[in-house]
Enzyme design. Structure first.
Site, PDB file in Angstrom:
ATOM      1  N   LYS A 131      29.330 -37.779  55.135  1.00  0.00           N
ATOM      2  CA  LYS A 131      28.956 -37.508  53.745  1.00  0.00           C
ATOM      3  C   LYS A 131      30.067 -37.863  52.778  1.00  0.00           C
ATOM      4  O   LYS A 131      29.806 -38.302  51.665  1.00  0.00           O
ATOM      5  CB  LYS A 131      28.543 -36.037  53.562  1.00  0.00           C
ATOM      6  CG  LYS A 131      27.180 -35.751  54.161  1.00  0.00           C
ATOM      7  CD  LYS A 131      26.580 -34.483  53.604  1.00  0.00           C
ATOM      8  CE  LYS A 131      25.157 -34.293  54.132  1.00  0.00           C
ATOM      9  NZ  LYS A 131      24.603 -32.982  53.827  1.00  0.00           N
TER      10      LYS A 131
ATOM     11  N   LYS B  44      20.205 -41.601  61.758  1.00  0.00           N
ATOM     12  CA  LYS B  44      19.210 -40.525  61.635  1.00  0.00           C
ATOM     13  C   LYS B  44      18.301 -40.743  60.423  1.00  0.00           C
ATOM     14  O   LYS B  44      18.778 -41.191  59.377  1.00  0.00           O
ATOM     15  CB  LYS B  44      19.974 -39.201  61.485  1.00  0.00           C
ATOM     16  CG  LYS B  44      19.127 -37.968  61.623  1.00  0.00           C
ATOM     17  CD  LYS B  44      19.885 -36.734  61.171  1.00  0.00           C
ATOM     18  CE  LYS B  44      20.021 -36.688  59.681  1.00  0.00           C
ATOM     19  NZ  LYS B  44      20.360 -35.414  59.078  1.00  0.00           N
TER      20      LYS B  44
ATOM     21  N   LYS C  41      16.480 -37.410  54.388  1.00  0.00           N
ATOM     22  CA  LYS C  41      15.700 -37.195  53.172  1.00  0.00           C
ATOM     23  C   LYS C  41      16.321 -37.900  51.974  1.00  0.00           C
ATOM     24  O   LYS C  41      15.669 -38.086  50.948  1.00  0.00           O
ATOM     25  CB  LYS C  41      15.481 -35.701  52.884  1.00  0.00           C
ATOM     26  CG  LYS C  41      16.726 -34.808  52.890  1.00  0.00           C
ATOM     27  CD  LYS C  41      16.360 -33.411  52.451  1.00  0.00           C
ATOM     28  CE  LYS C  41      16.913 -32.204  53.167  1.00  0.00           C
ATOM     29  NZ  LYS C  41      18.249 -32.085  53.637  1.00  0.00           N
TER      30      LYS C  41
HETATM   31  P1  TYM Z   1      18.948 -30.142  56.840  1.00  0.00           P
HETATM   32  O1  TYM Z   1      18.334 -29.650  55.584  1.00  0.00           O
HETATM   33  O2  TYM Z   1      19.659 -31.448  56.816  1.00  0.00           O
HETATM   34  O3  TYM Z   1      17.835 -30.216  57.969  1.00  0.00           O
HETATM   35  C1  TYM Z   1      17.034 -29.090  58.274  1.00  0.00           C
HETATM   36  C2  TYM Z   1      16.702 -29.081  59.759  1.00  0.00           C
HETATM   37  O4  TYM Z   1      15.981 -30.264  60.108  1.00  0.00           O
HETATM   38  C3  TYM Z   1      16.660 -30.963  61.138  1.00  0.00           C
HETATM   39  N1  TYM Z   1      16.533 -32.408  60.888  1.00  0.00           N
HETATM   40  C4  TYM Z   1      16.148 -33.294  61.812  1.00  0.00           C
HETATM   41  N2  TYM Z   1      15.764 -33.144  63.087  1.00  0.00           N
HETATM   42  C5  TYM Z   1      15.427 -34.269  63.770  1.00  0.00           C
HETATM   43  N3  TYM Z   1      15.456 -35.506  63.238  1.00  0.00           N
HETATM   44  C6  TYM Z   1      15.830 -35.710  61.954  1.00  0.00           C
HETATM   45  N4  TYM Z   1      15.842 -36.929  61.429  1.00  0.00           N
HETATM   46  C7  TYM Z   1      16.187 -34.559  61.172  1.00  0.00           C
HETATM   47  N5  TYM Z   1      16.585 -34.390  59.884  1.00  0.00           N
HETATM   48  C8  TYM Z   1      16.790 -33.061  59.745  1.00  0.00           C
HETATM   49  C9  TYM Z   1      18.119 -30.531  61.031  1.00  0.00           C
HETATM   50  O5  TYM Z   1      18.794 -30.687  62.246  1.00  0.00           O
HETATM   51  C10 TYM Z   1      17.964 -29.081  60.621  1.00  0.00           C
HETATM   52  O6  TYM Z   1      17.737 -28.263  61.746  1.00  0.00           O
HETATM   53  N6  TYM Z   1      23.087 -27.384  57.216  1.00  0.00           N
HETATM   54  C11 TYM Z   1      21.662 -27.400  57.468  1.00  0.00           C
HETATM   55  C12 TYM Z   1      20.921 -26.251  56.823  1.00  0.00           C
HETATM   56  C13 TYM Z   1      21.488 -24.917  57.153  1.00  0.00           C
HETATM   57  C14 TYM Z   1      21.322 -24.219  58.370  1.00  0.00           C
HETATM   58  C15 TYM Z   1      22.057 -23.013  58.209  1.00  0.00           C
HETATM   59  C16 TYM Z   1      20.636 -24.488  59.546  1.00  0.00           C
HETATM   60  C17 TYM Z   1      22.283 -24.179  56.350  1.00  0.00           C
HETATM   61  N7  TYM Z   1      22.630 -23.032  56.981  1.00  0.00           N
HETATM   62  C18 TYM Z   1      22.135 -22.066  59.243  1.00  0.00           C
HETATM   63  C19 TYM Z   1      20.693 -23.533  60.561  1.00  0.00           C
HETATM   64  C20 TYM Z   1      21.435 -22.349  60.398  1.00  0.00           C
HETATM   65  C21 TYM Z   1      21.073 -28.679  56.907  1.00  0.00           C
HETATM   66  O7  TYM Z   1      21.564 -29.245  55.966  1.00  0.00           O
HETATM   67  O8  TYM Z   1      19.900 -29.041  57.468  1.00  0.00           O
END
Ligand code: TYM
Length: 339
Positions: free
Chosen positions: A122, A204, A207
């Site tokens: 990032k 990956k 979004k």
């Molecule tokens: P974020 O918002 O990027 O993604 C949310 C969840 O979706 C999964 N994910 C994917 N899985 C498979 N393939 C993909 N292309 C893909 N894109 C996203 C992510 O692995 C995630 O599980 N930091 C985290 C949010 C967060 C969080 C937490 C998660 C904040 N605090 C505590 C668990 C526990 C994030 O930005 O996810």
């Protein structure tokens, strides 16, 4: 045992997970996270969070962030999260997250945050805004989990390293101040844990990709989904076979397998002797059918702001109570004078 291999004796254990509302949700959020949340909510005490504090580690337009935060709640519901079974809340509604983050950041090494691949990626992408929040983001994420004493954290593969840091920080704190935090375990699906970009299948699916053809958004129309999959980058073998090195085909097979319930063997037999054109058409139709009910239900929930606010109000109360319990313990143990 349930379909996913959970032992029913673990019924009262807790899970927590979240989504950062920094863009529209993609099919990867379903396959990597929400699909498991929906199944796990039946057996676990479940907390699901919109991680809005995390979103501002990259620049956001305030009005868009507000809209997307509510969109995310509506997507939780449309994917099948049941507010009667699960606690849904907004991270910024619970001050304990930021408060615990300060305490834990005082026992996190600079090198520990520097090693995080997501920070490296990032900061390379946002060279004009490499801020301290982006750097310490994994500490905040650890606090999200530890405040609720979560046993499992259902996430996609990209979050694995953050979970490892969470465990390290929790173990360190427990060692220095006596047992306080439950040590959480990641729960990552075998299929769908890392859906790749349709245009660059070694990265990956994200979004925030600037190339709209790379990502299947949950509000894409059926036609759009079919078109994006037809344009997906593959290889010149013309052989539908699961091989991790055939990145584009492996990714499409993974999506097809999740959307249709077919195994890789079934898919290989189905398309033996056929070209990529037929395969992509079938994947497109199947993925469109998989996304359609989520998209349609999203419209319904998103237009009911009263319902969304009620759910968030309940979430604030329940999550706030749980988080406060842990924070009180932590403040006492570190030596903050309490009245
Ligand atoms: P974020 O918002 O990027 O993604 C949310 C969840 O979706 C999964 N994910 C994917 N899985 C498979 N393939 C993909 N292309 C893909 N894109 C996203 C992510 O692995 C995630 O599980 N930091 C985290 C949010 C967060 C969080 C937490 C998660 C904040 N605090 C505590 C668990 C526990 C994030 O930005 O996810």
């Amino acid at each position: 045992m349930t379909e996913n291999g959970f032992n029913m004796n673990e019924m009262k254990k807790r899970i927590l997970s979240g989504v950062t509302p920094s863009g529209f949700l993609t099919i990867g959020h379903i396959t990597g996270a929400l699909k498991n949340w929906v199944e796990m909510q039946n057996e676990f005490d479940s907390f699901f969070m919109v991680a809005d504090l995390h979103a501002i580690t990259t620049r956001q337009v305030a009005a868009d962030l507000r809209q997307r935060s509510l969109d995310t709640v509506a997507f939780f519901l449309s994917a099948g999260i049941d507010p009667e079974k699960s606690t849904i809340f907004m991270q910024s509604h619970i001050p304990a997250h930021a408060e615990l983050a300060w305490v834990l950041s005082c026992s996190t090494g600079m090198g520990e945050c520097q090693r995080m691949t997501q920070f490296k990626d990032k900061s390379a992408k946002n060279v004009d805004n490499v801020n301290v929040g982006l750097f310490s983001y994994p500490v905040l994420m650890a606090c999200d989990i530890l405040l609720y004493q979560a046993n499992y954290v259902p996430v996609g593969e990209d979050q694995k390293q953050h979970l490892e840091l969470t465990r390290t920080l929790a173990q360190r704190y427990n060692h220095n101040y006596s047992d306080t935090f439950t040590i959480p375990e990641p729960f990552i699906p075998k299929i769908g844990g890392r859906i790749m970009s349709l245009q660059e299948p070694t990265s990956k699916m994200s979004k925030s990709d600037v190339n709209q053809n790379a990502t299947i958004y949950l509000n894409d129309s059926n036609e759009m989904i079919i078109k994006k999959i037809k344009r997906a980058v593959t290889d010149s073998d013309a052989l539908v076979k699961y091989d991790k090195n055939k990145h584009g085909i492996a990714n499409l097979m993974e999506l097809y397998s999740i959307a249709s319930g077919k195994s890789y063997n079934d898919i290989e037999s189905e398309f033996r002797g056929a070209g990529y054109g037929d395969f992509k058409q079938a994947v497109g139709e199947s993925v469109a059918e998989f996304v359609a009910p989520i998209r349609d239900n999203f419209m319904k929930y998103r237009s009911d702001k009263k319902l969304l606010n009620e759910i968030l109000e309940l979430g604030r109360e329940k999550a706030g109570r749980e988080a406060q319990k842990t924070l009180r313990k932590v403040y006492k143990k570190v030596g903050f004078y309490q009245l």
